[in-house]
Design a protein around this motif. Structure first.
Motif, short mmCIF file in Angstrom:
data_model
loop_
_atom_site.label_atom_id
_atom_site.label_comp_id
_atom_site.label_asym_id
_atom_site.label_seq_id
_atom_site.Cartn_x
_atom_site.Cartn_y
_atom_site.Cartn_z
N VAL A 6 14.47 1.91 -9.15
CA VAL A 6 13.16 1.04 -9.56
C VAL A 6 12.12 1.86 -8.69
O VAL A 6 12.28 2.51 -7.72
N TRP A 7 10.90 1.78 -9.27
CA TRP A 7 9.88 2.60 -8.59
C TRP A 7 8.40 1.88 -8.65
O TRP A 7 8.04 1.34 -9.70
N SER A 8 7.90 1.67 -7.62
CA SER A 8 6.42 1.28 -7.55
C SER A 8 5.84 1.85 -6.10
O SER A 8 6.72 1.60 -5.18
N PRO A 9 4.90 2.46 -6.16
CA PRO A 9 4.15 3.04 -4.91
C PRO A 9 3.84 2.17 -3.70
O PRO A 9 4.08 2.80 -2.37
N GLY A 10 3.53 0.92 -4.03
CA GLY A 10 3.22 0.19 -2.74
C GLY A 10 4.21 -0.39 -1.76
O GLY A 10 5.43 -0.85 -2.38
N LEU A 11 4.03 -0.15 -0.54
CA LEU A 11 5.09 -0.30 0.42
C LEU A 11 4.71 -1.64 1.36
O LEU A 11 3.61 -2.17 1.48
N ASP A 12 5.83 -2.32 1.83
CA ASP A 12 5.63 -3.00 2.83
C ASP A 12 5.45 -2.47 4.20
O ASP A 12 5.72 -1.39 4.10
N ARG A 50 1.03 -1.33 0.03
CA ARG A 50 -0.12 -0.14 0.10
C ARG A 50 0.83 1.19 0.06
O ARG A 50 1.76 1.33 0.85
N PRO A 51 0.58 2.28 -0.85
CA PRO A 51 1.11 3.57 -0.75
C PRO A 51 1.37 3.92 0.76
O PRO A 51 0.16 3.60 1.46
N ALA A 52 2.21 4.85 0.91
CA ALA A 52 2.30 5.65 2.29
C ALA A 52 1.18 6.68 2.15
O ALA A 52 0.81 6.98 1.05
N ASP A 53 0.56 6.83 3.32
CA ASP A 53 -0.82 7.54 3.52
C ASP A 53 -0.82 8.87 4.28
O ASP A 53 -1.85 9.26 4.71
N TYR A 54 0.49 9.00 4.71
CA TYR A 54 0.50 10.22 5.80
C TYR A 54 0.31 11.36 5.06
O TYR A 54 0.13 12.36 5.65
N ILE A 55 0.61 11.81 3.84
CA ILE A 55 0.51 12.95 3.06
C ILE A 55 -0.53 12.48 1.80
O ILE A 55 -0.18 11.23 1.26
N PRO A 56 -1.44 13.23 1.12
CA PRO A 56 -2.35 12.84 0.36
C PRO A 56 -1.62 12.58 -1.05
O PRO A 56 -2.02 11.69 -1.76
N ALA A 57 -0.68 13.41 -1.32
CA ALA A 57 0.36 13.28 -2.65
C ALA A 57 0.71 11.92 -2.73
O ALA A 57 0.73 11.24 -3.85
N LEU A 58 1.28 11.31 -1.75
CA LEU A 58 1.60 9.81 -1.82
C LEU A 58 0.60 9.05 -1.85
O LEU A 58 0.50 7.79 -2.54
N ALA A 59 -0.57 9.05 -0.98
CA ALA A 59 -1.53 8.00 -0.78
C ALA A 59 -2.22 8.32 -2.28
O ALA A 59 -2.89 7.04 -2.59
N ALA A 60 -2.18 9.11 -3.12
CA ALA A 60 -2.93 9.21 -4.39
C ALA A 60 -2.46 8.43 -5.38
O ALA A 60 -2.92 7.90 -6.59
N ARG A 61 -0.99 7.81 -5.18
CA ARG A 61 -0.44 7.30 -6.49
C ARG A 61 -1.07 5.64 -6.38
O ARG A 61 -1.29 5.10 -5.38
N ASP A 93 7.21 2.61 -16.31
CA ASP A 93 7.08 3.86 -16.02
C ASP A 93 8.36 4.50 -15.50
O ASP A 93 8.48 5.50 -14.84
N TRP A 94 9.35 4.09 -16.24
CA TRP A 94 10.65 4.65 -16.05
C TRP A 94 11.02 5.98 -16.09
O TRP A 94 12.04 6.78 -15.81
N ARG A 95 9.97 6.76 -17.00
CA ARG A 95 10.36 8.22 -17.41
C ARG A 95 9.01 9.04 -16.32
O ARG A 95 9.19 10.36 -16.66
N GLU A 96 8.42 8.30 -15.66
CA GLU A 96 7.23 8.98 -14.95
C GLU A 96 7.87 9.66 -13.72
O GLU A 96 8.55 8.98 -12.85
N PRO A 97 7.78 10.73 -13.39
CA PRO A 97 8.22 11.51 -12.21
C PRO A 97 7.45 10.91 -10.95
O PRO A 97 6.18 10.91 -10.89
N PHE A 98 8.06 10.70 -9.79
CA PHE A 98 7.53 10.39 -8.49
C PHE A 98 8.32 11.19 -7.74
O PHE A 98 9.41 11.70 -7.52
#
Lengths: 306, 306, 306, 306
Positions: free
Chosen positions: C276-282, C25-36, C57-62
């Motif tokens: 590497v980038w994928s918003p879901g965290l352990d 699950r994406p981090a949820d402590y701020i909206p901008a992260l939770a929305a990814r 999505d290697w050219r997508e900003p995060f």
């Protein structure tokens, strides 16, 4: 100052407790404790002259567990005096989580004589001085309660030993700091036997009365100086009920010591001693009905120390 | 029960203290405290009717520091009652080392109202309820002491603020758990002003007297219920002297609260209140001569609660 | 030694990740992260000569978040060298629970530059040396990535600041030990801006390449000595993934640094860098698909350092 | 890639060490360690084919102590695989102070196999699987080193046991969480025997070579899978040198494991293994000359993993 009518007050408390639902749950780490019915309730008050009043199951024997720590402390303090305090502190311990880290942080000196680590140190020292800590304790309790039938329960002692890894860890840890004199297995045997003492509310209210008599035993001889008796009361107030000492002082306002068998002893200095028993515990290990009954007692009699 | 001859007892204590070498060292984290001469000694006793006795520098103003935490607690408890205890505990805190880890372990709920974290919470709540926590405190103290000249010391408040990083850390940390209502800078300003209050032993013995009067103010109106007054005393006994609460109960046997300015207030419920002041501190932050004087007081009068 | 066919390997990894359910699950402590959307996945490999390969999505900003701590460390180390290590350690920190107690135990010296307390110290020092820590960082990243459009995200910086009480607590706490030079609000502003940097896998793989080039920047000038570059890699390996550094070394076997935005950078010294980038965290704050992809990468290429 | 001229490099390192003053102090908790002369210095390098080079006291037997934890880990991992990790973690432990509190916080699961608590768990599990943990270890080491004379030192084992209260505390504490299978005295006997193993740099460099051979034993049979060998190296890097793992990675940049006897083993995966010995320790328990020699080795050969 006239004494309150203890008999009437005990009756009234017992009725109120009877009507109150919710008794908590007995300790379940050993079978002998888990088997007790939480509906048991007994309460006794002893006056300094040995008069004793009771209600409910006040003559029913139960497992005293940590309550004996008070007597072991008094018996050792009587023998070695202030030198004891070089080996154990007299400050509250914060929450249970801290027991080990504080022991490490403070170089093997437990915070107070009523956490397990501290009681192990006191037992160790009493054993060194007497050659038989458990026997010394038993003899004292039989005399003060006037009940020669008081005894340890070998089955409970064996159960404690079988679940004794945490106490063994504490003892070895303190031994690594040089704060234990006897071999750890010897110490643990002494300790678990003390925990296994079986006694009734009547027995314990009477056996505690030396703290209401400012240090005098039932026969008028002195166990503790007046100052030492006051000090034991102070340690009970600040450290006697696990991590609920503040709450107990706030609600009950008396020096007290609880055990996971569901018993609690309490002292009104100069006036009386109490013992209440009901096996169901709250989440901090104190008898639910026991604390409630003591709370009512101080409210009805105005006998709080505050 | 007749009152002891407080005047004679105070004279005797002052003479004994005078002869005793070793006064500890004043707090040195801010200049105004470090500058006080450790040879100062004053002591006052106030009876519930407002009679006050004193000896030595008992009319000399000093920096009250943490002593004000007792009054802030009472003033908030009077307003919000038991709801306060959802935001701050009433258990002793163990040693100083634990302050932060316990706060983390217990999700931002401080152990009691007398450690800094707990006092910040109480101030925050009183400020929310009154719009002016410091002003509410000052008004109360002026009235109860009968001294309209009591005031904060802006220079000390500024010094506290300049050395306030640790309190700022505590406040932000609790805010991260949602346990602070006001903006942290607002709260810190309120808190440091309270710490800066200057008062004498006479002022403080009188201002504390509501705790000996079971909750009644000097004019006979009620601030706290009898039960709440008893509870504040219980919290003072178990938590009032930093990491020396057990030792203070053991030696003095009275509810008390100390400050790093060298002052200590104490209560004999129903009988009298005391304030003693001497700037030299022991290693746990309590006045050396102050604790010794209270120890002698309870020994000479027999007025311990135990 | 021939390079593996990075393009084919990335394609294969992306296919495997695509087929694997469970992204955290994406981090949820701020909206901008939770929305990814946790289904995002991008990965890039950069060779020391600046060749870069990518997939998904290697050219997508995060939001890069803690990944910038690596660059801040390198930029400060380049300026002050080993003197930095008097203000921050380079040992793993144990679990999150310990962050504050360790800081207290070790007198305000954070364990390493990648826990928040340590990154605050590094930022503070870089700010003192450059007058503009965030600007120095941004300039470096734009040059190394070849992307002049890289920038901070003011909305994310504001969100971080609004949820910044815990970092404020850490900063004030270290300031109380004298380990912070700048005013805490100035430091926090610098710190939260750095955390808000937005960049893509391509940008970050390129910007990290100085660590694969043993300290040389893209233009061939030297940022770090060979020894310093090795040291930054060592700190990444032992401290780069919160409380999962041991597990990351065990599974992936490369120096790496993760951020709660779901990005992870990693280094194969002398060979290549990865992002590497994928918003879901352990539950320990590392990207689930990100760790899995790096695990596959070292397995498929044999490029582990072990 | 050609091998460096190990013989010449070892000679050069020995000369440099010879000229460097300051060797630290031998461990002094047992007499056998305290008696070793800190001027001893030996170093050996073993290539995967069994070729071994040495300098100084490289054939002198010394007390291996915690170095054996690597072999016990490998021997158990070979038998039970990943199931081991349900009983011991693989994260660095933070500082020594935390050992007990972390064990409590994490319900009796030690942080990693190289702190004492973790090594006790691994030994316990190996003993359950083999019926003779110490014998299994000894047999393995004799075979891999080609030295059938390797043996435990009963006098050292007895000394360890006599100073074993802290390890006994750890074992009982974990037993209280159900994380120990064997009776604590049986486990401690096994554990202390392992710690007492006496071997030389030559023996240990050869015995470690399976980690440079990606899991293959000297006879070509497989002890660990390639992945498991990589994992043991990763655990050594992040947890192998007490509270100096980060510093060791930073300075030396190789997986390593030290013992308080003054020995350190290290691995260059695929290339060689090393053992260095000098009895003088730094304040964190690692050989002063040993760490310095390994630092020089990676600098002179460029064989760091970073």
């Amino acid at each position: 100052m006239d004494s309150p009518d203890f008999r009437a007050i005990l009756e009234r408390i017992a009725e109120e407790i009877e009507r109150t639902p919710g008794r908590g749950r007995p300790a379940d780490y050993i079978p002998a404790l888990a088997a007790r019915d939480p509906r048991h309730f007994g309460m006794a008050v002893a006056e300094p002259d040995g008069t004793v009043y009771g209600v409910g199951d006040w003559r029913e024997p139960f497992s005293t567990q940590s309550i004996t720590k008070v007597f072991t402390l008094a018996l050792d303090l009587a023998r070695e005096g202030d030198a004891l305090w070089e080996h154990v502190g007299r400050e509250p311990s914060g929450n249970p989580f801290n027991s080990l880290v504080q022991l490490e942080y403070e170089n093997g000196i437990p915070r107070n004589p009523f956490i397990n680590a501290g009681a192990l140190v006191v037992t160790d020292r009493l054993h060194t001085r007497t050659g038989d800590a458990a026997g010394t304790l038993l003899s004292f309790l039989r005399t003060e309660s006037g009940n020669p039938g008081l005894d340890f329960d070998p089955q409970i002692a064996a159960s404690e030993s079988a679940h004794g890894d945490r106490n063994a860890a504490l003892a070895h840890f303190m031994a690594s700091y040089g704060n234990i004199d006897n071999p750890v297995p010897v110490l643990l045997d002494q300790y678990f036997r003390q925990c296994s003492l079986t006694a009734s509310c009547a027995d314990l209210a009477l056996a505690t009365a030396f703290l209401a008599r400012h240090g005098l035993r039932a026969d008028g001889t002195r166990l503790l100086t007046r100052s030492q008796a006051k000090q034991v009361n102070a340690v009970m107030l600040t450290c006697g009920t696990y991590d609920a000492a503040g709450d107990f002082a706030y609600r009950v306002g008396l020096p007290g010591k609880s055990g996971v068998g569901g018993g609690i002893i309490a002292v009104v200095p100069g006036r009386c001693t109490l013992c209440v028993w009901s096996p169901g515990l709250d989440e901090r290990g104190n008898s639910v009905a026991g604390v409630a009954a003591l709370d009512r007692f101080t409210t009805l009699t105005g006998l709080s120390i505050f």
